[in-house]
Write a protein that holds these residues in place. Structure first.
Motif, PDB file in Angstrom:
ATOM      1  N   ALA A 123       0.837  -1.209   0.000  1.00  0.00           N
ATOM      2  CA  ALA A 123       0.000   0.000   0.000  1.00  0.00           C
ATOM      3  C   ALA A 123       0.869   1.256   0.000  1.00  0.00           C
ATOM      4  N   ASP A 162       2.277   4.854  10.503  1.00  0.00           N
ATOM      5  CA  ASP A 162       1.341   5.048   9.391  1.00  0.00           C
ATOM      6  C   ASP A 162       0.369   3.886   9.301  1.00  0.00           C
ATOM      7  N   THR A 198      -5.016   1.890  10.549  1.00  0.00           N
ATOM      8  CA  THR A 198      -4.463   3.147  10.028  1.00  0.00           C
ATOM      9  C   THR A 198      -5.443   4.302  10.244  1.00  0.00           C
ATOM     10  N   ASN A 202      -5.065   6.746   7.931  1.00  0.00           N
ATOM     11  CA  ASN A 202      -4.918   7.342   6.598  1.00  0.00           C
ATOM     12  C   ASN A 202      -5.964   6.780   5.632  1.00  0.00           C
ATOM     13  N   GLU A 203      -6.846   7.653   5.185  1.00  0.00           N
ATOM     14  CA  GLU A 203      -7.963   7.211   4.344  1.00  0.00           C
ATOM     15  C   GLU A 203      -7.507   6.629   3.004  1.00  0.00           C
ATOM     16  N   ALA A 204      -6.489   7.278   2.412  1.00  0.00           N
ATOM     17  CA  ALA A 204      -6.013   6.804   1.105  1.00  0.00           C
ATOM     18  C   ALA A 204      -5.381   5.417   1.226  1.00  0.00           C
ATOM     19  N   LEU A 205      -4.593   5.199   2.297  1.00  0.00           N
ATOM     20  CA  LEU A 205      -3.987   3.880   2.492  1.00  0.00           C
ATOM     21  C   LEU A 205      -5.063   2.832   2.750  1.00  0.00           C
ATOM     22  N   TYR A 206      -6.061   3.217   3.524  1.00  0.00           N
ATOM     23  CA  TYR A 206      -7.175   2.302   3.800  1.00  0.00           C
ATOM     24  C   TYR A 206      -7.877   1.907   2.497  1.00  0.00           C
ATOM     25  N   ALA A 207      -8.146   2.905   1.662  1.00  0.00           N
ATOM     26  CA  ALA A 207      -8.836   2.630   0.401  1.00  0.00           C
ATOM     27  C   ALA A 207      -8.010   1.697  -0.480  1.00  0.00           C
ATOM     28  N   SER A 208      -6.695   1.883  -0.502  1.00  0.00           N
ATOM     29  CA  SER A 208      -5.928   0.989  -1.378  1.00  0.00           C
ATOM     30  C   SER A 208      -5.801  -0.404  -0.750  1.00  0.00           C
ATOM     31  N   ARG A 259     -12.246  -2.978  -7.485  1.00  0.00           N
ATOM     32  CA  ARG A 259     -12.898  -1.757  -7.020  1.00  0.00           C
ATOM     33  C   ARG A 259     -14.355  -2.060  -6.679  1.00  0.00           C
TER      34      ARG A 259
END
Ligand SMILES: *Cc1c(COP(=O)(O)O)cnc(C)c1O
Length: 351
Positions: free
Chosen positions: A56, A161, A184, A186-192, A202
């Protein structure tokens, strides 16, 4: 817990939802609240938690990741599996990475640091976070042994992180098979990570990135929901046992001392003595089994020989590997058994 576990089994069986779904979501929400992070995400096991965390973050070929050679092998193979190179830094007597040695190991290729919270005790995260910030590095906590452990007001998993946990049967929150968790803020890391653990999908039909299949089964998630509310009580019982061991043994061997700002969960209670092998033998002759975590430092494993390390590279790790013993520790240990463990060690030093 039998009745609650059986009820969980019935609930999942009747739902027909064995992968993903509400049981998993319920556990993930509880786990995030427990760890004090915005997100938590169930994965197949603790090793995958580390591997997917690195993916990620975009860690891959040409990158270096700094970690400790005194750990379970998964801390390092996950770095190799991601295509990167593990770079080891020696530990201190608390068994965790020595912050004073980290900067010397940083190169232009360094991407991340994986501090391991070995034995259930959090690494020196304040100092590690300051170094990571100064050099623009990510922190992936290997908290496989430290669910619930605190440093100040924060729990492990909320100190980097990404936080990586194992739910293997032997860990403090152990399931009935393999399981893992990533935390986490971190929203972006969670999404990936949501995509990475589920084939890169997706949605049902659209694949955004090449991914993996690494999910926590609904059944294990349901069992985890039964066990999580009991974790603090189990961890504090382990701290109580640690206190008894410390009181009974501190004049004979080196015992772990908690720093004032921390709360360890004592996944292991590790003593240090130069007479390790003799002592283990003597304990065994009195019916007390013990283990070493870990007798072969990672940099001296056959698998690691291409990394080019040699005996003598990490003197503290190598000495500890010859001097440490993990005593039995788990919440169900009874007073008489604790006394027997202590007596077996006292007896050795008397004779
Ligand atoms: C257990 C453990 C792992 C791996 O977890 P699994 O669930 O067994 O894959 C990684 N790091 C450390 C320090 C561990 O103790």
């Amino acid at each position: 817990m039998r009745d609650e576990l059986h009820a969980a089994l019935d609930r999942v069986g009747e739902s027909g939802m064995y992968i993903m779904g509400d049981e998993l979501r319920r556990f993930e929400e509880a786990a995030a609240a427990y760890c004090g992070t915005r997100y938590a995400l169930g994965v197949a096991d603790g090793s995958d938690a580390i591997f997917l965390a690195l993916k990620a973050l975009g860690v891959g070929p040409g990158d270096e990741v700094i970690t400790a050679p005194n750990s379970f092998i998964a801390t390092a193979w996950t770095v190799v599996a991601a295509g990167a190179k593990p770079v080891f830094v020696d530990v201190t007597e608390d068994f965790n990475i020595d912050p004073a040695l980290i900067e010397a190991a940083i190169t232009p290729r360094t991407k991340a640091i994986i501090p391991v919270h070995l034995t259930g005790r959090v690494a020196q995260m304040d100092r590690i976070a300051a170094i990571a910030k100064k050099h623009g590095l990510h922190i992936v906590e290997d908290a496989a042994q430290a669910i619930g452990a605190r440093l100040g007001a924060k729990r492990s998993g909320a100190l980097g992180d990404l936080g990586c946990f194992s739910l293997h049967p032997l860990k403090n929150l152990g399931l009935y098979g393999d399981g893992g968790l990533i935390t986490t803020d971190n929203e972006a890391l969670y999404a990936s990570l949501l995509k990475l653990r589920n084939h890169g999908l997706r949605n049902r039909d659209e694949c955004e990135i090449w991914g993996f299949n690494s999910r926590l089964d609904s059944l294990q998630a349901a069992f985890a929901s039964v066990k999580l509310p009991r974790l603090d009580a189990w961890n504090s019982r382990c701290r109580e046992i640690a206190g008894m061991y410390r009181a009974g043994l501190k004049h004979l061997v080196q015992t772990p001392k908690d720093r004032p700002e921390e709360e360890s969960v004592y996944h292991n209670f590790v003593i240090i003595t130069p007479r390790r092998d003799e002592l283990m033998q003597h304990m065994l002759s009195l019916g007390v089994e013990s283990r070493v975590h870990y007798p072969i430092p990672i940099h001296l494993q056959q698998a690691a020989k291409d990394l080019g390390y040699r005996e003598g590279d990490f003197p503290v790790t190598e000495r500890l590997a010859k001097q440490m013993i993990s005593l039995p520790i788990y919440p169900e240990l009874e007073a008489g058994e604790i006394a027997q463990v202590i007596a077996s060690i006292v007896d050795f030093f008397k004779s």
